[in-house]
Write an enzyme that holds these catalytic residues in place. Structure first.
Site, PDB file in Angstrom:
ATOM      1  N   THR A 408     -22.198  62.609  95.722  1.00 22.27           N
ATOM      2  CA  THR A 408     -23.512  63.648  96.418  1.00 22.27           C
ATOM      3  C   THR A 408     -22.617  64.203  94.230  1.00 22.27           C
ATOM      4  O   THR A 408     -21.844  64.081  94.104  1.00 22.27           O
ATOM      5  CB  THR A 408     -23.673  64.287  97.202  1.00 22.27           C
ATOM      6  OG1 THR A 408     -24.950  64.528  96.410  1.00 22.27           O
ATOM      7  CG2 THR A 408     -22.692  65.383  97.370  1.00 22.27           C
ATOM      8  N   GLU A 447     -31.546  57.999 102.373  1.00 18.07           N
ATOM      9  CA  GLU A 447     -30.910  58.913 103.251  1.00 18.07           C
ATOM     10  C   GLU A 447     -30.248  58.331 104.156  1.00 18.07           C
ATOM     11  O   GLU A 447     -30.310  58.940 105.429  1.00 18.07           O
ATOM     12  CB  GLU A 447     -31.903  60.491 102.511  1.00 18.07           C
ATOM     13  CG  GLU A 447     -30.516  61.199 102.332  1.00 18.07           C
ATOM     14  CD  GLU A 447     -28.890  61.472 101.617  1.00 18.07           C
ATOM     15  OE1 GLU A 447     -28.096  62.089 102.273  1.00 18.07           O
ATOM     16  OE2 GLU A 447     -29.414  61.927 100.766  1.00 18.07           O
ATOM     17  N   SER A 475     -23.660  66.485 105.714  1.00 22.75           N
ATOM     18  CA  SER A 475     -22.231  67.121 105.744  1.00 22.75           C
ATOM     19  C   SER A 475     -22.225  68.376 104.343  1.00 22.75           C
ATOM     20  O   SER A 475     -21.358  68.839 105.031  1.00 22.75           O
ATOM     21  CB  SER A 475     -21.254  65.902 105.452  1.00 22.75           C
ATOM     22  OG  SER A 475     -21.061  65.134 106.572  1.00 22.75           O
TER      23      SER A 475
END
Ligand code: GLU
Length: 610
Positions: A408, A447, A475
């Site tokens: 990410t 996702e 997270s």
């Protein structure tokens, strides 16, 4: 329109140090610098164009919130594998005027037709294979990013949403040279990119191969998408023609005739898109060594897990301990905090999350007292984050060990007025679902695979199962630290569930071990997430303390790999440190994945940056 390819000599570029690249337009791209010190505000992100976009907005009177949106949108152009309008994220903001910490949850949500069996094979009753689920329509959640950007600018920005998209439009139009990291990302996901006609057209060479290092990449489709969003606002994506294009793509992914993978259609509708809302949530807060640490609340597990680990660690004088002992304590704190994260954290709009208990210092004491001279055996059972807190807490609830993605991006911005943004966003795995929305120049996230796949055994409880409109547990750990009531640090990282440990380790490097922020970022990393082994970077395993951790403390260190990136890494931190007197130090990775880009509005080289 197709991207233009200007092939440079890849071997030469691979061998040469990255200095200044000149794009086809003749616009010079500045070199990547890992540290910048100065005034007027700072930005750190993965790409030089994105950092520059944030800086240009700051120079033109925008504030840190405008700069964060400009930087994130530009990352959608420069890092399509980890960013862009098809994803979601979490933003933590410090507002200087009111001295308030606020957050915006732009997490993707499951369509209305989601069920807890979303990832269960109806024929066998077994959980789907992760890869099968990932490169399919079922993994795609309603994107939250654009709603989040628009909300951030509307509530807290000084410019307009449309003007904050302008730098990204320029970068997508003018293009940039393909980096080693960009190329390697394509190599590692090649089958997926080849399997969808839209992704193949956008991201591969005419004969379906990864773009070579040094090729000039432009994305006119994305530039047009951003232009339409600038013109019509976020409604263009949520209720306009783009909503139709997204729903159509999810329900009927553009699979190439020669694809060898099975692609399951999803069930997102335009109604799902029109129902999406980016939410303000109260940040998490713990005190640590006199500092105030603010993070992201559920549905991210970042704030509660980092907060619990910090509470556990605050019972040990890490800075005064031998480094091996301090690192042992660090590893055990996250082992325990992850057991609780997995047992209790999910979307708070769907499951009761005991956020207050998880962040209670007395609860941490019931966990800390389980740690003695050697590593606990994982999976350790969760504790009970409900008062009264007494003794050493474990329950007989079954521990779970979920699987998550590894990529990410995190960015940080600040401005001359003292506003600060810490923002992590993603499309989940590298290139997300692998599916580009045809003609729009961006990929859709995967996702929904952050949900747990298999429902628990009878009598069991899982806070993270899919449901209509639910957001999967994350997270992501965008963090802002105050000292004496004013911002001192802002930091975060990518890396799936290692995000939490990387952000925490960087923080204790700075706070407890007295490293400078650049040193804290560069230091070798280890990540214990209630697993049998602790993942470590090769450089961590090479330190003298690694031996002591193994021999004296019984930690089972496992060097990460085999690498799809060489050398293998854990995380990629971007951070700001406020030095007083209006000065800020922007800091990023000097080496991991080719390094990031840190800049300030008015650079001045003086001062050690401590
Ligand atoms: N999907 C992950 C999360 O929300 C982040 C993806 C990653 O870092 O690879 O926690």
């Amino acid at each position: 329109m197709r991207r233009a390819l200007l092939l440079l000599a890849p071997a030469l570029l691979l061998a040469a140090p990255v200095t200044t690249a000149v794009a086809a337009t003749g616009i010079a791209t500045p070199a990547k610098t890992p540290v910048a010190v100065g005034t007027g505000g700072g930005v750190a992100s993965e790409s030089v164009e994105a950092t520059q976009a944030g800086i240009s907005v700051l120079k033109n009177g925008g504030n840190a919130i405008d700069a964060a949106v400009a930087t994130a949108a530009t990352l959608g152009a420069t890092e399509p594998s980890v960013a862009g309008p098809g994803g979601g994220g979490f933003m933590v903001i410090y507002l200087a005027k009111t001295k308030q910490l606020v957050t915006i949850d732009g997490r993707e949500m499951c369509p209305a037709r989601c069920t807890p069996e979303l990832f269960v094979d109806p024929k066998t009753g077994a959980p789907l294979d992760f890869e099968l689920a990932r490169h399919s329509g079922i993994s795609v959640g309603v994107p939250g990013m654009v709603a989040q950007w628009a909300k951030a600018v509307r509530l807290y920005g000084t410019k307009s949403f449309g003007s904050d998209l302008q730098p990204a439009i320029r970068v997508a139009t003018d293009g940039f040279p393909v980096s080693v990291n960009f190329h390697q990302s394509e190599v590692s996901t090649l089958t997926d990119l080849q399997s969808f006609s839209s992704s193949r057209k956008l991201l591969l060479t005419p004969d379906g191969q990864p773009l070579p290092v040094g090729a000039h990449f432009v994305n006119p489709d994305l530039a047009r998408t951003y232009q339409l969003l600038a013109q019509h606002g976020p409604g263009y994506l949520y209720t306009g023609p783009l909503a139709q294009a997204i729903a159509r793509t999810v329900q009927s992914p553009p699979v190439t005739p020669d694809a060898t993978i099975t692609v399951l259609p999803g069930m997102m509708t335009t109604k799902d898109l029109s129902n999406y809302v980016a939410r303000n949530r109260r940040p998490t807060h713990v005190t640590y060594r006199g500092l105030d640490v603010y993070g992201m609340a559920p549905p991210s597990s970042g704030g509660t897990t980092m907060g619990e680990a910090l509470n556990i660690l605050s019972g040990w004088p890490l800075g005064a301990e031998p480094r091996s002992q301090a690192l042992f304590h660090y590893l055990e704190s996250t082992r325990l905090a992850f057991a609780d994260r997995n047992a209790y954290v999910g979307d708070p709009d769907y499951v009761p999350v005991p956020t207050q208990g998880l962040l209670d210092k007395q609860f941490a004491a019931t966990r800390r007292c389980l740690v003695h001279g050697t590593a606990l055996t994982s999976p350790v059972a969760p504790g009970s984050p409900y008062p009264p807190f007494a003794g050493c807490s474990t329950t007989n609830r079954k521990p779970t060990t979920p699987r998550e993605g590894m990529q990410t991006n995190h960015l940080v911005t600040s401005d001359r007025w003292g506003n600060v943004v810490s923002y992590t966003n993603t499309i989940e795995q590298l290139f997300g679902s692998g599916i580009t929305v045809p003609g729009y120049g961006f990929l859709l996230n995967n996702e929904m695979t952050d949900f747990d796949f298999a429902p628990p055994a009878p009598g069991g409880h899982d806070p993270n199962l899919p449901a209509p409109g639910k957001r999967p547990r994350s997270s992501m750990s965008p963090t802002i630290v105050l000292r004496g009531g004013t911002p001192w640090l802002a930091l975060g990282s990518p890396g799936g569930s290692t995000i939490i440990t990387t952000t925490l380790q960087t923080l204790i490097n700075r706070v407890d071990f007295g490293m400078t922020m650049p040193q804290a970022i560069a230091a070798p990393r280890a990540s214990q997430r209630n697993g049998a082994a602790t993942d470590v970077e090769p450089a961590f395993a090479a330190q003298p303390y690694a031996n002591v951790l193994t021999r004296t403390y019984g930690e089972n260190l496992s060097v990460i790999g085999p690498p799809s990136f060489d050398p293998p890494v854990i995380g990629f931190v971007n951070a700001l440190e406020f030095l007083g007197g209006g000065r800020v130090q922007a800091a990023t990775e000097p080496a991991r994945l080719g390094g990031g880009s840190a800049m300030v509005v008015n650079p001045n080289a003086s001062g050690p940056g401590r």
